[in-house]
Design a protein around this motif. Sequence first.
Motif, PDB file in Angstrom:
ATOM      1  N   HIS A  71      -0.272  -2.321   5.819  1.00  0.00           N
ATOM      2  CA  HIS A  71       1.154  -2.038   5.666  1.00  0.00           C
ATOM      3  C   HIS A  71       1.886  -3.196   4.993  1.00  0.00           C
ATOM      4  CE1 HIS A  71       0.938   1.507   8.396  1.00  0.00           C
ATOM      5  NE2 HIS A  71      -0.099   0.827   8.864  1.00  0.00           N
ATOM      6  N   ASP A  72       1.142  -4.071   4.350  1.00  0.00           N
ATOM      7  CA  ASP A  72       1.694  -5.261   3.700  1.00  0.00           C
ATOM      8  C   ASP A  72       1.329  -5.226   2.218  1.00  0.00           C
ATOM      9  OD1 ASP A  72       2.133  -7.840   2.665  1.00  0.00           O
ATOM     10  OD2 ASP A  72       1.740  -8.787   4.589  1.00  0.00           O
ATOM     11  N   GLU A 103      -0.122   3.598  -3.222  1.00  0.00           N
ATOM     12  CA  GLU A 103       0.597   4.744  -2.660  1.00  0.00           C
ATOM     13  C   GLU A 103       0.686   4.564  -1.152  1.00  0.00           C
ATOM     14  OE1 GLU A 103       0.740   9.592  -3.051  1.00  0.00           O
ATOM     15  OE2 GLU A 103      -1.217   8.637  -2.911  1.00  0.00           O
ATOM     16  N   TRP A 104       1.840   4.938  -0.606  1.00  0.00           N
ATOM     17  CA  TRP A 104       2.029   4.890   0.846  1.00  0.00           C
ATOM     18  C   TRP A 104       1.620   6.221   1.459  1.00  0.00           C
ATOM     19  CZ3 TRP A 104       3.298   1.055   4.181  1.00  0.00           C
ATOM     20  CH2 TRP A 104       3.837  -0.131   3.649  1.00  0.00           C
ATOM     21  N   HIS A 105       0.872   6.154   2.534  1.00  0.00           N
ATOM     22  CA  HIS A 105       0.535   7.334   3.328  1.00  0.00           C
ATOM     23  C   HIS A 105       1.350   7.273   4.608  1.00  0.00           C
ATOM     24  CE1 HIS A 105      -1.756  10.039   5.950  1.00  0.00           C
ATOM     25  NE2 HIS A 105      -2.208  10.603   4.841  1.00  0.00           N
ATOM     26  N   LYS A 106       1.849   8.399   5.038  1.00  0.00           N
ATOM     27  CA  LYS A 106       2.763   8.411   6.185  1.00  0.00           C
ATOM     28  C   LYS A 106       2.122   7.910   7.471  1.00  0.00           C
ATOM     29  CE  LYS A 106       1.888  13.294   7.286  1.00  0.00           C
ATOM     30  NZ  LYS A 106       2.512  14.616   7.509  1.00  0.00           N
ATOM     31  N   ASP A 107       0.797   8.035   7.588  1.00  0.00           N
ATOM     32  CA  ASP A 107       0.131   7.627   8.831  1.00  0.00           C
ATOM     33  C   ASP A 107      -0.682   6.338   8.695  1.00  0.00           C
ATOM     34  OD1 ASP A 107       1.059   9.881  10.246  1.00  0.00           O
ATOM     35  OD2 ASP A 107      -0.546  11.111   9.403  1.00  0.00           O
ATOM     36  N   HIS A 108      -1.243   6.094   7.529  1.00  0.00           N
ATOM     37  CA  HIS A 108      -2.208   5.002   7.395  1.00  0.00           C
ATOM     38  C   HIS A 108      -1.752   3.896   6.441  1.00  0.00           C
ATOM     39  CE1 HIS A 108      -4.963   7.453   9.658  1.00  0.00           C
ATOM     40  NE2 HIS A 108      -4.825   8.443   8.797  1.00  0.00           N
ATOM     41  N   ASP A 171       8.800   0.000  -0.426  1.00  0.00           N
ATOM     42  CA  ASP A 171       8.707  -1.259  -1.161  1.00  0.00           C
ATOM     43  C   ASP A 171       7.277  -1.432  -1.661  1.00  0.00           C
ATOM     44  OD1 ASP A 171       8.931  -3.818  -2.156  1.00  0.00           O
ATOM     45  OD2 ASP A 171       8.692  -4.766  -0.187  1.00  0.00           O
ATOM     46  N   PHE A 172       7.131  -1.627  -2.986  1.00  0.00           N
ATOM     47  CA  PHE A 172       5.805  -1.846  -3.554  1.00  0.00           C
ATOM     48  C   PHE A 172       5.641  -3.277  -4.067  1.00  0.00           C
ATOM     49  CE2 PHE A 172       6.118   2.772  -3.727  1.00  0.00           C
ATOM     50  CZ  PHE A 172       4.869   3.142  -3.269  1.00  0.00           C
ATOM     51  N   GLY A 173       6.550  -4.150  -3.722  1.00  0.00           N
ATOM     52  CA  GLY A 173       6.403  -5.540  -4.119  1.00  0.00           C
ATOM     53  C   GLY A 173       6.785  -5.777  -5.567  1.00  0.00           C
TER      54      GLY A 173
END
Length: 232
Positions: A71-72, A103-108, A171-173
């Motif tokens: 998550h970082d 890509e962000w996943h809602k759970d992982h 946020d993708f940095g």
Amino acid sequence: MSLYESAREAVCQFQPSLRRARSWVPAGCAADPDRARAEAARRAATKSRRYCAANGLDRLWTLTYRGAGCHDTEQLREDVGRFFRALRAELGGKPFPYLWVPEWHKDHGLHVHFGMGAFVHRSKVRSAWPHGFEHSKRLTVPHGGDEFAARRQAARYLSKYVAKTFASDHDFGRHRYEVAQGFQPVPTLLSGSNEWELLEAASDLMGRAPLSSWSSDDEPDWQATPTRTFLW
């Protein structure tokens, strides 16, 4: 006109004789932030699509984390940087073109999609990515079809992920996608009094007429320089 021969694409833009004075606007201070974000997404998707097509990135991979995930974004970038260095070592040390997008996943949490242009055995990818799991697929065309169509299909696939990062509130940095340096397609610059003159010159260089085209005239909300795109 900018003709990207390796990507089989040309972009033609009208440049007026008289140009309006434009004032500098600091980053994040656009009058219409939503429009600015949409324009940034469009430019990024175009550049990434062109890069993928030029380098034949038709092998698509996804890298994920096991357990609670990552998550970082800074940690992700460190891990992905080490991954590509390790993979290059596994493949003999020679640089190769690639594009990756988070890509962000809602759970992982975070995972990574990336494209390559050469076959790599899964064991080498697994060795370079010790954090979790990997999945791959290659986009192909029907027998007898144009192999470059697979390049374009994969390029569109990855560029959609790039554009998606601009629409996300996550946020993708520092950057929303990354490519291997040294493999960007270099354009041949052409100039003329009208687009048809330029199109004829580009078609002579490509050896045939374009297969398709796009015009900014067909976009009701287009506010940038009049633009035409041609694909071979």
